[in-house]
Each structure stands twice: as C-alpha cells, then as structure tokens.
Design a protein around this motif. Structure first.
Motif, PDB file in Angstrom:
ATOM      1  N   SER A  38     -17.846  25.656  26.857  1.00  0.00           N
ATOM      2  CA  SER A  38     -18.734  26.491  26.059  1.00  0.00           C
ATOM      3  C   SER A  38     -20.176  26.206  26.464  1.00  0.00           C
ATOM      4  CB  SER A  38     -18.543  26.200  24.569  1.00  0.00           C
ATOM      5  OG  SER A  38     -19.008  24.904  24.258  1.00  0.00           O
ATOM      6  N   HIS A  68     -14.149  33.870  26.836  1.00  0.00           N
ATOM      7  CA  HIS A  68     -12.982  33.938  25.966  1.00  0.00           C
ATOM      8  C   HIS A  68     -13.289  33.214  24.664  1.00  0.00           C
ATOM      9  CE1 HIS A  68     -10.295  35.494  29.068  1.00  0.00           C
ATOM     10  NE2 HIS A  68     -10.887  34.643  29.897  1.00  0.00           N
ATOM     11  N   LYS A  69     -12.848  33.777  23.570  1.00  0.00           N
ATOM     12  CA  LYS A  69     -13.023  33.125  22.271  1.00  0.00           C
ATOM     13  C   LYS A  69     -11.868  32.150  22.045  1.00  0.00           C
ATOM     14  CE  LYS A  69     -15.734  36.659  20.084  1.00  0.00           C
ATOM     15  NZ  LYS A  69     -16.991  36.029  19.898  1.00  0.00           N
ATOM     16  N   HIS A  70     -12.205  30.946  21.580  1.00  0.00           N
ATOM     17  CA  HIS A  70     -11.219  29.918  21.279  1.00  0.00           C
ATOM     18  C   HIS A  70     -11.345  29.542  19.807  1.00  0.00           C
ATOM     19  CE1 HIS A  70      -9.835  28.981  25.372  1.00  0.00           C
ATOM     20  NE2 HIS A  70     -11.026  29.441  25.703  1.00  0.00           N
ATOM     21  N   PRO A  71     -10.221  29.537  19.080  1.00  0.00           N
ATOM     22  CA  PRO A  71     -10.287  29.205  17.653  1.00  0.00           C
ATOM     23  C   PRO A  71     -10.624  27.732  17.430  1.00  0.00           C
ATOM     24  CG  PRO A  71      -8.014  29.430  18.369  1.00  0.00           C
ATOM     25  CD  PRO A  71      -8.878  29.814  19.533  1.00  0.00           C
ATOM     26  N   ARG A  72     -11.220  27.481  16.286  1.00  0.00           N
ATOM     27  CA  ARG A  72     -11.516  26.110  15.860  1.00  0.00           C
ATOM     28  C   ARG A  72     -10.806  25.862  14.551  1.00  0.00           C
ATOM     29  NH1 ARG A  72     -17.811  25.035  15.902  1.00  0.00           N
ATOM     30  NH2 ARG A  72     -17.400  25.754  13.819  1.00  0.00           N
ATOM     31  N   ARG A  76     -15.991  29.768  12.550  1.00  0.00           N
ATOM     32  CA  ARG A  76     -15.704  30.843  13.488  1.00  0.00           C
ATOM     33  C   ARG A  76     -15.361  30.291  14.870  1.00  0.00           C
ATOM     34  NH1 ARG A  76     -21.852  33.017  14.432  1.00  0.00           N
ATOM     35  NH2 ARG A  76     -21.825  32.053  16.453  1.00  0.00           N
ATOM     36  N   PRO A  77     -14.701  31.095  15.700  1.00  0.00           N
ATOM     37  CA  PRO A  77     -14.290  30.601  17.027  1.00  0.00           C
ATOM     38  C   PRO A  77     -15.488  30.380  17.949  1.00  0.00           C
ATOM     39  CG  PRO A  77     -13.770  32.927  16.788  1.00  0.00           C
ATOM     40  CD  PRO A  77     -14.272  32.456  15.456  1.00  0.00           C
ATOM     41  N   ILE A  78     -15.286  29.525  18.946  1.00  0.00           N
ATOM     42  CA  ILE A  78     -16.329  29.295  19.933  1.00  0.00           C
ATOM     43  C   ILE A  78     -16.014  30.109  21.187  1.00  0.00           C
ATOM     44  CG2 ILE A  78     -16.915  27.001  19.110  1.00  0.00           C
ATOM     45  CD1 ILE A  78     -15.300  25.864  21.434  1.00  0.00           C
ATOM     46  N   GLN A  79     -17.025  30.366  21.974  1.00  0.00           N
ATOM     47  CA  GLN A  79     -16.862  31.143  23.197  1.00  0.00           C
ATOM     48  C   GLN A  79     -16.931  30.206  24.388  1.00  0.00           C
ATOM     49  OE1 GLN A  79     -19.356  34.530  23.290  1.00  0.00           O
ATOM     50  NE2 GLN A  79     -19.032  34.928  25.430  1.00  0.00           N
ATOM     51  N   ARG A  80     -15.895  30.218  25.211  1.00  0.00           N
ATOM     52  CA  ARG A  80     -15.868  29.380  26.401  1.00  0.00           C
ATOM     53  C   ARG A  80     -15.949  30.248  27.647  1.00  0.00           C
ATOM     54  NH1 ARG A  80     -12.143  25.247  24.090  1.00  0.00           N
ATOM     55  NH2 ARG A  80     -13.555  23.537  23.635  1.00  0.00           N
TER      56      ARG A  80
END
Length: 87
Positions: A38, A68-72, A76-80
C-alpha cells in the motif's frame, strides 16, 4: 471477468528501461517487484514523502501497476499496488 489488454505501449520491460536507478521511482519499482504494498507501506519502507505520486508517475511512464482493495479486520479496506510483470 477477464480484463482487456492494455496494448503494446504498456509493457513493464520497456518502462523499466526509462527509469533511472537510485530514484524514488526505482525504489518503488523494486519494492513492488518483491511484493504488493500500500502507499503507507511504501512510505514506511522507503525514504519517500508521497508514494501515491511516485506510483502515479510510474503508471504514466507505462509501468503496469494495478490497484486492488484488500479488506482489513476493522474499518474500510486498504488499497495495495501490484506490479504486473510479463512472462
């Protein structure tokens, strides 16, 4: 769902040859080659101020970097950023 081809001008190998070594862009490319990261992870790992701007410049030079969005677990999800390599 299959993504459309981005065309011949977006090859990673051609774009990498345009990047000067020992620059922020080269550092980010090397880090993304090792694993998806990220913007915050890039800034923590590398001596750069704004990772999003460096990634934006790399994309403009033709490097194939996908977001790509990755859930946490919370929030809210983070973008990597993922570097797409050929081969």
């Amino acid at each position: 769902m299959k993504k459309p081809d981005l065309g011949g001008g977006r090859a990673t190998s051609k774009a990498v040859s345009k990047i000067k070594p020992n620059t922020h862009q080269a550092l980010v490319l090397q880090a993304l080659h090792e694993r998806p990261m990220s913007a915050a992870e890039l800034q923590w790992a590398l001596p750069i101020a704004d990772a999003r701007a460096v990634v934006r410049d790399l994309i403009a030079k033709g490097c194939r970097i996908e977001k790509h969005k990755h859930p946490r677990a919370e929030g809210r999800p983070i973008q990597r950023y993922h570097l797409i390599t050929e081969g």
